[in-house]
Design a protein around this motif. Structure first.
Motif, PDB file in Angstrom:
ATOM      1  N   ILE A 148       0.838  -1.203   0.000  1.00 24.50           N
ATOM      2  CA  ILE A 148       0.000   0.000   0.000  1.00 24.50           C
ATOM      3  C   ILE A 148       0.870   1.250   0.000  1.00 24.50           C
ATOM      4  CG2 ILE A 148      -1.676   1.324   1.340  1.00 24.50           C
ATOM      5  CD1 ILE A 148      -2.749  -1.396   2.374  1.00 24.50           C
ATOM      6  N   LYS A 149       1.922   1.252   0.812  1.00 21.04           N
ATOM      7  CA  LYS A 149       2.836   2.389   0.872  1.00 21.04           C
ATOM      8  C   LYS A 149       3.498   2.630  -0.479  1.00 21.04           C
ATOM      9  CE  LYS A 149       5.536   5.532   2.794  1.00 21.04           C
ATOM     10  NZ  LYS A 149       5.006   6.859   3.200  1.00 21.04           N
ATOM     11  N   CYS A 151       2.334   1.949  -3.453  1.00 17.52           N
ATOM     12  CA  CYS A 151       1.356   2.544  -4.372  1.00 17.52           C
ATOM     13  C   CYS A 151       1.111   4.013  -4.030  1.00 17.52           C
ATOM     14  CB  CYS A 151       0.050   1.763  -4.324  1.00 17.52           C
ATOM     15  SG  CYS A 151       0.151   0.106  -5.025  1.00 17.52           S
ATOM     16  N   GLU A 152       1.051   4.318  -2.756  1.00 12.17           N
ATOM     17  CA  GLU A 152       0.877   5.721  -2.341  1.00 12.17           C
ATOM     18  C   GLU A 152       2.044   6.565  -2.809  1.00 12.17           C
ATOM     19  OE1 GLU A 152      -1.703   5.004   1.785  1.00 12.17           O
ATOM     20  OE2 GLU A 152       0.489   5.238   1.871  1.00 12.17           O
ATOM     21  N   GLU A 153       3.260   6.049  -2.670  1.00 13.82           N
ATOM     22  CA  GLU A 153       4.442   6.789  -3.098  1.00 13.82           C
ATOM     23  C   GLU A 153       4.480   6.935  -4.622  1.00 13.82           C
ATOM     24  OE1 GLU A 153       6.766   8.391  -1.474  1.00 13.82           O
ATOM     25  OE2 GLU A 153       5.963   7.915   0.521  1.00 13.82           O
ATOM     26  N   LYS A 155       1.894   7.213  -6.616  1.00  7.12           N
ATOM     27  CA  LYS A 155       0.961   8.288  -6.965  1.00  7.12           C
ATOM     28  C   LYS A 155       1.529   9.654  -6.587  1.00  7.12           C
ATOM     29  CE  LYS A 155      -2.204   7.618  -8.727  1.00  7.12           C
ATOM     30  NZ  LYS A 155      -2.397   7.413 -10.177  1.00  7.12           N
ATOM     31  N   LYS A 156       2.210   9.704  -5.441  1.00  9.01           N
ATOM     32  CA  LYS A 156       2.811  10.961  -4.997  1.00  9.01           C
ATOM     33  C   LYS A 156       3.861  11.443  -5.995  1.00  9.01           C
ATOM     34  CE  LYS A 156       3.773  11.081  -0.663  1.00  9.01           C
ATOM     35  NZ  LYS A 156       4.469  10.869   0.650  1.00  9.01           N
ATOM     36  N   LYS A 184      -7.932  -1.131  -0.986  1.00  4.62           N
ATOM     37  CA  LYS A 184      -7.105   0.065  -0.777  1.00  4.62           C
ATOM     38  C   LYS A 184      -6.126   0.255  -1.935  1.00  4.62           C
ATOM     39  CE  LYS A 184      -7.320  -0.435   4.258  1.00  4.62           C
ATOM     40  NZ  LYS A 184      -6.549  -0.694   5.506  1.00  4.62           N
ATOM     41  N   LEU A 188      -5.894   3.157  -5.618  1.00  6.59           N
ATOM     42  CA  LEU A 188      -4.710   3.906  -6.045  1.00  6.59           C
ATOM     43  C   LEU A 188      -4.252   3.508  -7.450  1.00  6.59           C
ATOM     44  CD1 LEU A 188      -2.782   3.483  -2.672  1.00  6.59           C
ATOM     45  CD2 LEU A 188      -3.751   5.631  -3.520  1.00  6.59           C
TER      46      LEU A 188
END
Length: 341
Positions: A148-149, A151-153, A155-156, A184, A188
Motif C-alpha cells: 500500500i505504501k 502505491c501511495e508513493e 501516486k505521490k 485500498k 490507487l
C-alpha cells in the motif's frame, strides 16, 4: 523512462515433465514470481524495466539477481535483507488432473520487509509506470502495508500504477481478508488487471459470473467491468482475462477491456497441448503494459497482450521468452506454427 515492478521473486521447484511430487527425487530449479515475470516480458520487448524486491544475502539471492540481469532487467534497486528466499513447488497437471502449487514463503525476505528501509525518491527516479500484484500483499501483514505504501508513493511521484489483482486463496492466511487490503490498492490504481475470481474475491464484488464453468458470457463481463470502474473512479480502465478451462492441457484464452468509453473483447485462442500455463497471467499483464505504452489503440494493446500470453503457454518456466516480432506475428493472424527458416 522505465517500468518498475515490485514484489517477491521465488525459487521455483518443478517436477520433471508431468510427474507427481517425488515420483522421482528430482526438481527443476528456476526462479519466478508475478511481478518479476512482468519485468522480464518487458525487457524481452526492449522496453526498459526494473524490478524492486528484497532478497536474502546469500548465494541463492546472488543467483537470482544474475538471472534477472541475463534478461536485461534492471536490478540496482533490489535490497538485501534478513530472511530467506521464498519457494514454490509446482506439479504440472495433464488432461483432467490439475496442476498443483505448494507455497513455502513464511519468513521470506519480502515477508519481513518494512517500508522504512526503502528510499522512495530514489526508487521512483526515472520511473513513469509502476506495476504490482495482489500476490505480495497476501504473504504477510508487513508486505501488505509495504505494498500500500509503495502505491501511495507511486501516486505521490506522478507515476501510473497498474495492479493485477491475482487472488491466491492459499496465501491469505495471516488473519486479514484479501478485500481488506486489495480495495485500498485498487483505489490507487490507474489500470486494473484481473480475472472474474479476482474481482469477486479481492474486491468483494458479487455478480452472477461463473468462475468454475468452461463457458463464458461476455455480457456479464461488461457488467462486471462497469461495476469495478464505478466503485473505483480513479481507475482509467480494466482488463479482464477470460479463460475457458476444458482440461489442464486445453484452454480457451481471450480477454476484454473497458476504458470507460468502449468495451472490447479480443479474439479467442484455442490452446491445446499446454506446456506450462504458470505465468500466463503475468505474460498478459506484461503484454498489456507494453501495448498500452506502444499503441494508440486500447483494442490493439489488448490483442497484443492476449497473443503474448497465448505464446507463453508453449514455454516452460515462469518467464515469457518471446519477442515483439513473434507476438505481432500471432496477433496479426499467423497461428500456423510453421517452421521459420
Amino acid at each position: 523512462m522505465k517500468v518498475l515492478t515490485f514484489g517477491e521473486i521465488m525459487l521455483r521447484l518443478k517436477t520433471p515433465e508431468h510427474e507427481r511430487f517425488f515420483q522421482t527425487p528430482r526438481f527443476e530449479a528456476t526462479f519466478g514470481g508475478g511481478e518479476a515475470n512482468v519485468a522480464v516480458s518487458l525487457a524481452n520487448y526492449d522496453m526498459p524495466s526494473e524490478f524492486l524486491t528484497v532478497l536474502p544475502e546469500n548465494v541463492i539471492g546472488d543467483e537470482c539477481v544474475r538471472e534477472l540481469r541475463k534478461f536485461g532487467v534492471g536490478t540496482d534497486k533490489i535490497l538485501r535483507g534478513e530472511g530467506r528466499m521464498g519457494i514454490y513447488y509446482l506439479e504440472s497437471g495433464a488432461n483432467q488432473r490439475p496442476s498443483r502449487v505448494v507455497y513455502d514463503r513464511s519468513y521470506s525476505s519480502m515477508a519481513l520487509a518494512k517500508a522504512d528501509v526503502f528510499d522512495w525518491d530514489k526508487i521512483f527516479d526515472n520511473v513513469d509506470w509502476f506495476h504490482i500484484t495482489g500476490i505480495t500483499p497476501a504473504i504477510s501483514q508487513s508486505a501488505a502495508d509495504l505494498s500500500i505504501k509503495a502505491c501511495e508513493e507511486a501516486k505521490k511521484h506522478g507515476v501510473t500504477v497498474s495492479c493485477d489483482l491475482n487472488f491466491r486463496k492459499n496465501l491469505w492466511k495471516y488473519g486479514v481478508k484479501a478485500d481488506e487490503v486489495m480495495t485500498k490498492i485498487a483505489a490507487l490504481t490507474d489500470v486494473i488487471i484481473a480475472n472474474e475470481e479476482d474481482c469477486q474475491k479481492s474486491l468483494g464484488i458479487a455478480l452472477d459470473v461463473e468462475v468454475e464453468s468452461g463457458k463464458l458470457d461476455t455480457d456479464k463481463y461488461k457488467k462486471l467491468s462497469d461495476k469495478v470502474l464505478e466503485l473505483y473512479p480513479n481507475a482509467k480502465k480494466i482488463a479482464i482475462t477470460l479463460r475457458e478451462s476444458h482440461s489442464a492441457d486445453h484452454n480457451g484464452w481471450s480477454a476484454c477491456i473497458n476504458n470507460r468509453n468502449e468495451f472490447y473483447v479480443s479474439r479467442k485462442y484455442e490452446i491445446k497441448d499446454i506446456v506450462d500455463r504458470v505465468g500466463g497471467g503475468d505474460s498478459f499483464a506484461g503484454g498489456l503494459i507494453y501495448g498500452l505504452r506502444t499503441y494508440d489503440d486500447d483494442t490493439k494493446a489488448l490483442e497484443y497482450a492476449v497473443a503474448a500470453s497465448c505464446l507463453k503457454h508453449s514455454i516452460s518456466g515462469d518467464f515469457n521468452r518471446v519477442s515483439v516480432k513473434e507476438v505481432e506475428t500471432l496477433m496479426n493472424g499467423d497461428a500456423s506454427g510453421r517452421v521459420q527458416r
